[in-house]
Design a protein around this motif. Structure first.
Motif, PDB file in Angstrom:
ATOM      1  N   ARG A 118       5.421  -3.810  22.307  1.00 37.49           N
ATOM      2  CA  ARG A 118       6.267  -3.531  21.143  1.00 37.49           C
ATOM      3  C   ARG A 118       6.251  -2.079  20.698  1.00 37.49           C
ATOM      4  O   ARG A 118       6.896  -1.719  19.711  1.00 37.49           O
ATOM      5  CB  ARG A 118       5.876  -4.463  19.990  1.00 37.49           C
ATOM      6  CG  ARG A 118       6.264  -5.905  20.306  1.00 37.49           C
ATOM      7  CD  ARG A 118       5.665  -6.905  19.354  1.00 37.49           C
ATOM      8  NE  ARG A 118       5.643  -8.238  19.947  1.00 37.49           N
ATOM      9  CZ  ARG A 118       6.684  -9.055  19.986  1.00 37.49           C
ATOM     10  NH1 ARG A 118       7.821  -8.712  19.429  1.00 37.49           N
ATOM     11  NH2 ARG A 118       6.593 -10.234  20.562  1.00 37.49           N
ATOM     12  N   ILE A 119       5.515  -1.241  21.394  1.00 40.30           N
ATOM     13  CA  ILE A 119       5.507   0.187  21.057  1.00 40.30           C
ATOM     14  C   ILE A 119       6.860   0.792  21.435  1.00 40.30           C
ATOM     15  O   ILE A 119       7.398   0.508  22.511  1.00 40.30           O
ATOM     16  CB  ILE A 119       4.351   0.921  21.779  1.00 40.30           C
ATOM     17  CG1 ILE A 119       3.017   0.536  21.147  1.00 40.30           C
ATOM     18  CG2 ILE A 119       4.555   2.442  21.731  1.00 40.30           C
ATOM     19  CD1 ILE A 119       1.801   1.136  21.847  1.00 40.30           C
ATOM     20  N   THR A 120       7.412   1.580  20.517  1.00 41.03           N
ATOM     21  CA  THR A 120       8.655   2.303  20.785  1.00 41.03           C
ATOM     22  C   THR A 120       8.422   3.765  20.400  1.00 41.03           C
ATOM     23  O   THR A 120       7.375   4.098  19.828  1.00 41.03           O
ATOM     24  CB  THR A 120       9.841   1.769  19.939  1.00 41.03           C
ATOM     25  OG1 THR A 120       9.676   2.246  18.594  1.00 41.03           O
ATOM     26  CG2 THR A 120       9.922   0.249  19.947  1.00 41.03           C
ATOM     27  N   PRO A 121       9.392   4.650  20.672  1.00 39.72           N
ATOM     28  CA  PRO A 121       9.217   6.046  20.247  1.00 39.72           C
ATOM     29  C   PRO A 121       9.095   6.189  18.724  1.00 39.72           C
ATOM     30  O   PRO A 121       8.641   7.220  18.226  1.00 39.72           O
ATOM     31  CB  PRO A 121      10.504   6.730  20.755  1.00 39.72           C
ATOM     32  CG  PRO A 121      10.993   5.846  21.863  1.00 39.72           C
ATOM     33  CD  PRO A 121      10.600   4.452  21.481  1.00 39.72           C
ATOM     34  N   ARG A 122       9.491   5.134  17.981  1.00 41.55           N
ATOM     35  CA  ARG A 122       9.402   5.201  16.512  1.00 41.55           C
ATOM     36  C   ARG A 122       8.070   4.712  15.972  1.00 41.55           C
ATOM     37  O   ARG A 122       7.805   4.835  14.762  1.00 41.55           O
ATOM     38  CB  ARG A 122      10.507   4.341  15.898  1.00 41.55           C
ATOM     39  CG  ARG A 122      11.874   4.824  16.281  1.00 41.55           C
ATOM     40  CD  ARG A 122      12.940   3.975  15.643  1.00 41.55           C
ATOM     41  NE  ARG A 122      14.159   4.740  15.570  1.00 41.55           N
ATOM     42  CZ  ARG A 122      15.088   4.592  14.638  1.00 41.55           C
ATOM     43  NH1 ARG A 122      14.940   3.679  13.706  1.00 41.55           N
ATOM     44  NH2 ARG A 122      16.156   5.344  14.628  1.00 41.55           N
ATOM     45  N   THR A 123       7.234   4.129  16.821  1.00 39.86           N
ATOM     46  CA  THR A 123       5.944   3.601  16.355  1.00 39.86           C
ATOM     47  C   THR A 123       5.065   4.752  15.879  1.00 39.86           C
ATOM     48  O   THR A 123       4.760   5.662  16.651  1.00 39.86           O
ATOM     49  CB  THR A 123       5.225   2.833  17.487  1.00 39.86           C
ATOM     50  OG1 THR A 123       6.128   1.864  18.021  1.00 39.86           O
ATOM     51  CG2 THR A 123       3.974   2.148  16.962  1.00 39.86           C
ATOM     52  N   LYS A 124       4.665   4.706  14.606  1.00 38.96           N
ATOM     53  CA  LYS A 124       3.847   5.785  14.042  1.00 38.96           C
ATOM     54  C   LYS A 124       2.414   5.345  13.773  1.00 38.96           C
ATOM     55  O   LYS A 124       1.498   6.159  13.807  1.00 38.96           O
ATOM     56  CB  LYS A 124       4.473   6.294  12.730  1.00 38.96           C
ATOM     57  CG  LYS A 124       5.808   6.993  12.921  1.00 38.96           C
ATOM     58  CD  LYS A 124       5.600   8.370  13.560  1.00 38.96           C
ATOM     59  CE  LYS A 124       6.858   8.896  14.228  1.00 38.96           C
ATOM     60  NZ  LYS A 124       8.010   8.976  13.344  1.00 38.96           N
ATOM     61  N   VAL A 125       2.259   4.064  13.437  1.00 44.56           N
ATOM     62  CA  VAL A 125       0.932   3.573  13.048  1.00 44.56           C
ATOM     63  C   VAL A 125       0.741   2.165  13.600  1.00 44.56           C
ATOM     64  O   VAL A 125       1.699   1.387  13.660  1.00 44.56           O
ATOM     65  CB  VAL A 125       0.786   3.539  11.495  1.00 44.56           C
ATOM     66  CG1 VAL A 125      -0.608   3.059  11.084  1.00 44.56           C
ATOM     67  CG2 VAL A 125       1.074   4.892  10.868  1.00 44.56           C
ATOM     68  N   ILE A 126      -0.489   1.865  13.992  1.00 40.34           N
ATOM     69  CA  ILE A 126      -0.892   0.490  14.311  1.00 40.34           C
ATOM     70  C   ILE A 126      -1.916   0.070  13.260  1.00 40.34           C
ATOM     71  O   ILE A 126      -2.850   0.829  12.966  1.00 40.34           O
ATOM     72  CB  ILE A 126      -1.523   0.389  15.720  1.00 40.34           C
ATOM     73  CG1 ILE A 126      -0.520   0.843  16.792  1.00 40.34           C
ATOM     74  CG2 ILE A 126      -1.999  -1.043  16.004  1.00 40.34           C
ATOM     75  CD1 ILE A 126      -1.141   1.025  18.184  1.00 40.34           C
ATOM     76  N   ILE A 127      -1.724  -1.121  12.686  1.00 37.64           N
ATOM     77  CA  ILE A 127      -2.704  -1.645  11.716  1.00 37.64           C
ATOM     78  C   ILE A 127      -3.336  -2.921  12.283  1.00 37.64           C
ATOM     79  O   ILE A 127      -2.816  -4.018  12.096  1.00 37.64           O
ATOM     80  CB  ILE A 127      -2.086  -1.955  10.329  1.00 37.64           C
ATOM     81  CG1 ILE A 127      -1.225  -0.797   9.815  1.00 37.64           C
ATOM     82  CG2 ILE A 127      -3.198  -2.301   9.332  1.00 37.64           C
ATOM     83  CD1 ILE A 127      -0.624  -1.040   8.423  1.00 37.64           C
ATOM     84  N   PRO A 128      -4.464  -2.783  12.989  1.00 35.39           N
ATOM     85  CA  PRO A 128      -5.189  -3.988  13.405  1.00 35.39           C
ATOM     86  C   PRO A 128      -5.937  -4.571  12.209  1.00 35.39           C
ATOM     87  O   PRO A 128      -6.404  -3.820  11.344  1.00 35.39           O
ATOM     88  CB  PRO A 128      -6.169  -3.466  14.465  1.00 35.39           C
ATOM     89  CG  PRO A 128      -6.223  -1.988  14.317  1.00 35.39           C
ATOM     90  CD  PRO A 128      -5.142  -1.538  13.388  1.00 35.39           C
ATOM     91  N   VAL A 129      -6.029  -5.881  12.155  1.00 38.67           N
ATOM     92  CA  VAL A 129      -6.745  -6.577  11.074  1.00 38.67           C
ATOM     93  C   VAL A 129      -7.942  -7.287  11.703  1.00 38.67           C
ATOM     94  O   VAL A 129      -7.763  -8.095  12.610  1.00 38.67           O
ATOM     95  CB  VAL A 129      -5.821  -7.618  10.393  1.00 38.67           C
ATOM     96  CG1 VAL A 129      -6.584  -8.378   9.302  1.00 38.67           C
ATOM     97  CG2 VAL A 129      -4.572  -6.954   9.824  1.00 38.67           C
ATOM     98  N   HIS A 130      -9.132  -6.978  11.233  1.00 40.85           N
ATOM     99  CA  HIS A 130     -10.345  -7.599  11.789  1.00 40.85           C
ATOM    100  C   HIS A 130     -10.524  -8.966  11.152  1.00 40.85           C
ATOM    101  O   HIS A 130     -11.234  -9.108  10.137  1.00 40.85           O
ATOM    102  CB  HIS A 130     -11.561  -6.699  11.555  1.00 40.85           C
ATOM    103  CG  HIS A 130     -11.391  -5.307  12.083  1.00 40.85           C
ATOM    104  ND1 HIS A 130     -11.158  -5.047  13.412  1.00 40.85           N
ATOM    105  CD2 HIS A 130     -11.392  -4.098  11.456  1.00 40.85           C
ATOM    106  CE1 HIS A 130     -11.060  -3.724  13.594  1.00 40.85           C
ATOM    107  NE2 HIS A 130     -11.186  -3.138  12.416  1.00 40.85           N
ATOM    108  N   PHE A 131      -9.898  -9.960  11.732  1.00 41.16           N
ATOM    109  CA  PHE A 131      -9.827 -11.272  11.098  1.00 41.16           C
ATOM    110  C   PHE A 131     -11.204 -11.919  10.950  1.00 41.16           C
ATOM    111  O   PHE A 131     -11.946 -12.018  11.921  1.00 41.16           O
ATOM    112  CB  PHE A 131      -8.899 -12.199  11.907  1.00 41.16           C
ATOM    113  CG  PHE A 131      -8.741 -13.557  11.280  1.00 41.16           C
ATOM    114  CD1 PHE A 131      -7.840 -13.743  10.244  1.00 41.16           C
ATOM    115  CD2 PHE A 131      -9.501 -14.631  11.711  1.00 41.16           C
ATOM    116  CE1 PHE A 131      -7.703 -14.991   9.646  1.00 41.16           C
ATOM    117  CE2 PHE A 131      -9.362 -15.882  11.120  1.00 41.16           C
ATOM    118  CZ  PHE A 131      -8.461 -16.056  10.085  1.00 41.16           C
ATOM    119  N   ALA A 132     -11.488 -12.352   9.742  1.00 45.99           N
ATOM    120  CA  ALA A 132     -12.738 -13.064   9.408  1.00 45.99           C
ATOM    121  C   ALA A 132     -13.978 -12.193   9.569  1.00 45.99           C
ATOM    122  O   ALA A 132     -15.097 -12.652   9.329  1.00 45.99           O
ATOM    123  CB  ALA A 132     -12.888 -14.346  10.225  1.00 45.99           C
TER     124      ALA A 132
END
Ligand SMILES: *Cc1c(COP(=O)(O)O)cnc(C)c1O
Length: 384
Positions: A118-132
């Motif tokens: 899903r990365i495109t040239p517009r991707t600026k930030v990734i927000i991973p969530v450390h679940f639990a």
């Protein structure tokens, strides 16, 4: 909730915590001052990041981080559908576009392969969530982000005290947001923080936190501070109070103890439920340290004689409180209206949600109570 004799959650507040708040109230300094500064320094040492900004929620922390990076219209921010709304709401409020990537089945964390797709040239930030409290695959995520100039903002609302392959959560991504909300592993009632490695970023966050005032304006809280200030840019009002910070310092001082307690309870759940055929137990990696913010089991709805919703009802009837983390973002009305997603788009997250139950887990819970929850679960799942 009062009818639950084993609640889903109860905050761990002791006399030291109460004393710390009372002393601050007596000091006369209520808003941001010495305790906030001290909490920031103590958090920086704890999470092993040089800069920490304490703010009034994790939501604010993430909003400020994205704002400090000038995220706005035209930008895409990649995150998981398996999170609390705040993670993506802040993206929407900045006029940027949230892009969702499905999770891995075993630990409910964002799947790096789905990120890559899903990365495109517009991707600026990734927000991973450390679940639990279980760390995301940070090595893989950083390897996707770094060469492309994409920032990584970790949503560590569940993960203060967690470690990824020997590194503290807070010491890996470009910025990491923590929550001190009432139900989180340490609390200030409402509160949060953002950790980072970039002094200029941290200074911008500080400015945006308090109306966009010049740095000197912060010093007006110091003795002899002046009345003069300048609004350098349009900021927000996200600062933490000093009595909340006093509570935070007191909580942080015993956080490792609280986490040990959570870990012991989680281990008891594993020991008791290991052979329960209708449940899938939470996945985690032995390489990581898990903060055990939640203990989320999955009912195998295909084979279980009792489906998830009935299990929750029957536990409640026995006085046992539970919750469900999380309702996938694309199921909510407001997200629906954005028009990006429909049912079936995130099959792993959807399946996880259908079976998920968060069992009671809090530091003051007893082993006997864990045993009672497990006994009730086993009886209910036997279907008789
Ligand atoms: C609690 C939570 C938040 C929001 O934290 P606040 O401090 O209440 O703003 C964000 N993300 C996740 C995953 C959470 O669980």
């Amino acid at each position: 909730m009062a009818e639950f004799h084993i609640p889903f959650f109860r905050p761990a507040i002791d006399e030291d915590d109460i004393q710390a708040v009372v002393e601050t109230l007596r000091s006369g300094w209520l808003t941001t001052a010495g305790n906030v500064k001290a909490l920031e320094a103590e958090l920086a040492a704890y999470v092993q990041a040089p800069f920490v900004n304490a703010v009034n929620s994790a939501t604010a922390a993430m909003h400020l981080a994205l704002a400090a990076w000038d995220i706005g219209p035209g930008d895409e921010v990649l995150t998981t559908p398996y999170t609390f709304s705040a993670t993506a709401t802040v993206v929407v409020h900045l006029g940027a576009t949230p892009v969702l990537a499905d999770i891995r089945a075993h630990d409910f964390n964002i799947d790096p392969a789905e990120i890559e797709r899903r990365i495109t040239p517009r991707t600026k930030v990734i927000i991973p969530v450390h679940f639990a409290g279980e760390s995301c695959a940070m090595d893989e995520i950083m390897a996707l982000a770094r060469p492309r100039g994409i920032k990584v903002l970790e949503d560590a609302a569940h993960a203060i005290g967690s470690m990824y392959r020997g590194r503290m959560i807070g010491s890996i991504g470009d910025a990491t947001a923590f929550s001190f909300y009432a139900t989180k592993n340490m609390t200030t009632g409402e509160g949060g923080a953002v950790a980072s490695f970039d002094e200029a970023f941290s200074e911008r966050v500080r400015r945006l936190t308090l109306h966009g005032m010049s740095k000197d304006a912060w010093n007006r809280y110091d003795a002899g501070g002046s009345w003069r200030y300048d609004i350098v840019e349009f900021g927000f009002k996200d600062n933490l109070t000093d009595f909340a910070a006093a509570l935070g310092r007191s909580q942080l001082a015993k956080l490792d103890q609280l986490t040990e307690r959570r870990t012991a309870l989680a281990q008891r759940y594993f020991a008791n439920l290991r052979d329960e055929e209708h449940l899938i137990l939470p996945g985690f990696s032995e390489e990581n340290r898990q903060a055990w913010h939640l203990f989320v089991v999955r009912v195998r709805n295909e084979s279980s004689p009792v489906p998830r919703d009935d299990v929750i009802r029957q536990l409640a009837a026995r006085g046992i409180g539970t919750s469900v983390h999380f309702i996938p973002l694309h199921y909510h009305t407001a997200y629906r209206k954005l028009g990006h997603w429909r049912d079936g788009d995130f099959p792993v997250a959807e399946k996880a949600f259908e079976g998920a139950i968060s069992l009671p887990l809090f530091p003051d819970m007893t082993i006997v109570q864990v045993d009672e929850v497990c006994e009730a679960l086993r009886e209910i799942l036997s279907g008789v």
